[in-house]
Scaffold this motif. Sequence first.
Motif, PDB file in Angstrom:
ATOM      1  N   PRO A 269      75.525  72.704 115.692  1.00 48.97           N
ATOM      2  CA  PRO A 269      76.941  72.772 114.987  1.00 48.97           C
ATOM      3  C   PRO A 269      78.093  73.213 115.975  1.00 48.97           C
ATOM      4  O   PRO A 269      77.445  73.862 116.991  1.00 48.97           O
ATOM      5  CB  PRO A 269      76.852  73.629 113.849  1.00 48.97           C
ATOM      6  CG  PRO A 269      75.629  74.728 114.361  1.00 48.97           C
ATOM      7  CD  PRO A 269      74.682  73.771 115.251  1.00 48.97           C
ATOM      8  N   GLU A 270      78.990  72.423 115.846  1.00 49.04           N
ATOM      9  CA  GLU A 270      79.961  72.857 116.839  1.00 49.04           C
ATOM     10  C   GLU A 270      80.572  74.244 116.505  1.00 49.04           C
ATOM     11  O   GLU A 270      80.642  74.413 115.366  1.00 49.04           O
ATOM     12  CB  GLU A 270      81.278  71.831 116.769  1.00 49.04           C
ATOM     13  CG  GLU A 270      80.741  70.601 117.422  1.00 49.04           C
ATOM     14  CD  GLU A 270      80.803  70.560 118.976  1.00 49.04           C
ATOM     15  OE1 GLU A 270      81.481  71.330 119.592  1.00 49.04           O
ATOM     16  OE2 GLU A 270      79.614  69.786 119.208  1.00 49.04           O
TER      17      GLU A 270
ATOM     18  N   ASN B 163      88.574  77.823 114.705  1.00 51.45           N
ATOM     19  CA  ASN B 163      89.208  78.756 114.080  1.00 51.45           C
ATOM     20  C   ASN B 163      88.520  80.075 114.784  1.00 51.45           C
ATOM     21  O   ASN B 163      89.280  81.148 114.543  1.00 51.45           O
ATOM     22  CB  ASN B 163      89.502  78.850 112.609  1.00 51.45           C
ATOM     23  CG  ASN B 163      88.058  78.882 111.831  1.00 51.45           C
ATOM     24  OD1 ASN B 163      87.002  78.809 112.393  1.00 51.45           O
ATOM     25  ND2 ASN B 163      87.969  79.438 110.747  1.00 51.45           N
ATOM     26  N   LEU B 164      87.402  79.879 115.169  1.00 49.51           N
ATOM     27  CA  LEU B 164      86.760  81.109 115.866  1.00 49.51           C
ATOM     28  C   LEU B 164      87.294  81.425 117.148  1.00 49.51           C
ATOM     29  O   LEU B 164      87.424  82.401 117.864  1.00 49.51           O
ATOM     30  CB  LEU B 164      85.403  81.032 115.945  1.00 49.51           C
ATOM     31  CG  LEU B 164      84.669  80.894 114.628  1.00 49.51           C
ATOM     32  CD1 LEU B 164      82.998  80.941 114.677  1.00 49.51           C
ATOM     33  CD2 LEU B 164      84.797  82.467 113.970  1.00 49.51           C
ATOM     34  N   LEU B 165      87.598  79.987 117.776  1.00 52.38           N
ATOM     35  CA  LEU B 165      88.070  80.008 119.108  1.00 52.38           C
ATOM     36  C   LEU B 165      89.649  80.580 119.269  1.00 52.38           C
ATOM     37  O   LEU B 165      90.297  80.994 120.301  1.00 52.38           O
ATOM     38  CB  LEU B 165      88.065  78.816 120.046  1.00 52.38           C
ATOM     39  CG  LEU B 165      86.357  78.477 120.052  1.00 52.38           C
ATOM     40  CD1 LEU B 165      86.311  76.965 120.758  1.00 52.38           C
ATOM     41  CD2 LEU B 165      85.564  79.374 120.697  1.00 52.38           C
ATOM     42  N   GLU B 166      90.368  80.088 118.067  1.00 51.73           N
ATOM     43  CA  GLU B 166      91.779  80.128 118.035  1.00 51.73           C
ATOM     44  C   GLU B 166      92.114  80.818 116.836  1.00 51.73           C
ATOM     45  O   GLU B 166      92.606  80.166 115.675  1.00 51.73           O
ATOM     46  CB  GLU B 166      92.628  78.659 118.068  1.00 51.73           C
ATOM     47  CG  GLU B 166      92.322  78.154 119.720  1.00 51.73           C
ATOM     48  CD  GLU B 166      93.018  76.915 119.528  1.00 51.73           C
ATOM     49  OE1 GLU B 166      93.467  76.233 118.609  1.00 51.73           O
ATOM     50  OE2 GLU B 166      93.094  76.536 120.660  1.00 51.73           O
TER      51      GLU B 166
ATOM     52  N   LEU C 208      76.798  82.562 119.354  1.00 53.62           N
ATOM     53  CA  LEU C 208      76.589  81.464 118.871  1.00 53.62           C
ATOM     54  C   LEU C 208      76.511  80.248 120.109  1.00 53.62           C
ATOM     55  O   LEU C 208      75.783  79.496 120.100  1.00 53.62           O
ATOM     56  CB  LEU C 208      77.866  81.101 117.686  1.00 53.62           C
ATOM     57  CG  LEU C 208      77.527  79.648 117.391  1.00 53.62           C
ATOM     58  CD1 LEU C 208      76.527  79.525 116.419  1.00 53.62           C
ATOM     59  CD2 LEU C 208      79.068  79.600 116.408  1.00 53.62           C
ATOM     60  N   ARG C 209      77.393  80.758 121.020  1.00 49.21           N
ATOM     61  CA  ARG C 209      77.345  79.493 122.164  1.00 49.21           C
ATOM     62  C   ARG C 209      76.082  79.763 123.079  1.00 49.21           C
ATOM     63  O   ARG C 209      75.497  78.671 123.483  1.00 49.21           O
ATOM     64  CB  ARG C 209      78.477  79.973 123.225  1.00 49.21           C
ATOM     65  CG  ARG C 209      79.967  79.703 123.081  1.00 49.21           C
ATOM     66  CD  ARG C 209      80.879  80.096 124.109  1.00 49.21           C
ATOM     67  NE  ARG C 209      82.407  79.267 123.802  1.00 49.21           N
ATOM     68  CZ  ARG C 209      83.339  80.160 123.674  1.00 49.21           C
ATOM     69  NH1 ARG C 209      83.139  81.405 123.852  1.00 49.21           N
ATOM     70  NH2 ARG C 209      84.333  79.877 123.360  1.00 49.21           N
ATOM     71  N   SER C 210      75.544  81.039 123.016  1.00 47.26           N
ATOM     72  CA  SER C 210      74.322  81.217 123.669  1.00 47.26           C
ATOM     73  C   SER C 210      73.052  80.462 122.902  1.00 47.26           C
ATOM     74  O   SER C 210      72.402  79.814 123.473  1.00 47.26           O
ATOM     75  CB  SER C 210      73.841  82.644 123.906  1.00 47.26           C
ATOM     76  OG  SER C 210      74.887  83.467 124.661  1.00 47.26           O
ATOM     77  N   LEU C 211      73.152  80.599 121.765  1.00 44.14           N
ATOM     78  CA  LEU C 211      72.228  79.834 120.578  1.00 44.14           C
ATOM     79  C   LEU C 211      72.318  78.264 121.093  1.00 44.14           C
ATOM     80  O   LEU C 211      71.348  77.728 121.057  1.00 44.14           O
ATOM     81  CB  LEU C 211      72.356  80.417 119.197  1.00 44.14           C
ATOM     82  CG  LEU C 211      71.846  82.036 118.964  1.00 44.14           C
ATOM     83  CD1 LEU C 211      72.204  82.434 117.711  1.00 44.14           C
ATOM     84  CD2 LEU C 211      70.381  82.178 119.345  1.00 44.14           C
ATOM     85  N   ASN C 212      73.429  77.897 120.888  1.00 40.91           N
ATOM     86  CA  ASN C 212      73.760  76.520 121.070  1.00 40.91           C
ATOM     87  C   ASN C 212      73.112  76.101 122.500  1.00 40.91           C
ATOM     88  O   ASN C 212      72.664  74.830 122.453  1.00 40.91           O
ATOM     89  CB  ASN C 212      75.294  76.166 120.924  1.00 40.91           C
ATOM     90  CG  ASN C 212      75.662  75.980 119.246  1.00 40.91           C
ATOM     91  OD1 ASN C 212      74.905  76.225 118.569  1.00 40.91           O
ATOM     92  ND2 ASN C 212      76.855  76.032 119.251  1.00 40.91           N
ATOM     93  N   SER C 213      73.415  76.735 123.450  1.00 45.15           N
ATOM     94  CA  SER C 213      72.842  76.441 124.763  1.00 45.15           C
ATOM     95  C   SER C 213      71.417  76.234 124.769  1.00 45.15           C
ATOM     96  O   SER C 213      70.676  75.492 125.293  1.00 45.15           O
ATOM     97  CB  SER C 213      73.447  77.210 125.808  1.00 45.15           C
ATOM     98  OG  SER C 213      72.836  78.526 125.741  1.00 45.15           O
TER      99      SER C 213
END
Length: 135
Positions: free
Chosen positions: A110-111, A115-118, A89-94
């Motif tokens: 989208p951010e 809850n995915l990060l923590e 998801l981070r890669s797609l967002n970038s």
Amino acid sequence: MSSGSDSDPRYANVDERKRKRMLSNRESARRSRMRKQQHLDELLKEVNNLKSQNSEVAYKIDAVTQRYTGVESENNVLRAQMMELTDRLRSLNSVLEFMQDASGFAVDIPEIPDNLLEPWQLPFPVHSIPNAFQC
């Protein structure tokens, strides 16, 4: 010469009391042995009952331990999958941010939810753990 107990009625009475006391003592000893044997039988029955209960509890503990190990393994797999998907998801967002910067078009990116990060801060209520000894 004859003994005093053969002719004297007083001694005959003492001998009779002595014989009755001996019989009474034998009967009392017999009852005592029976009570002791009965107590021993009850203790052996209790030992067998406790051994049976102990085996049952050990079996349940074993079953719960196996279930716990399975759930723990599944949890580890899910955590790894979550981390992989979060990275994707981070890669797609970038990529989307790069496309937005390059094209000038506004893209709704989208951010990543917290809850995915923590994952320990889940947005839903935590359910209680069921009794581990219910099989």
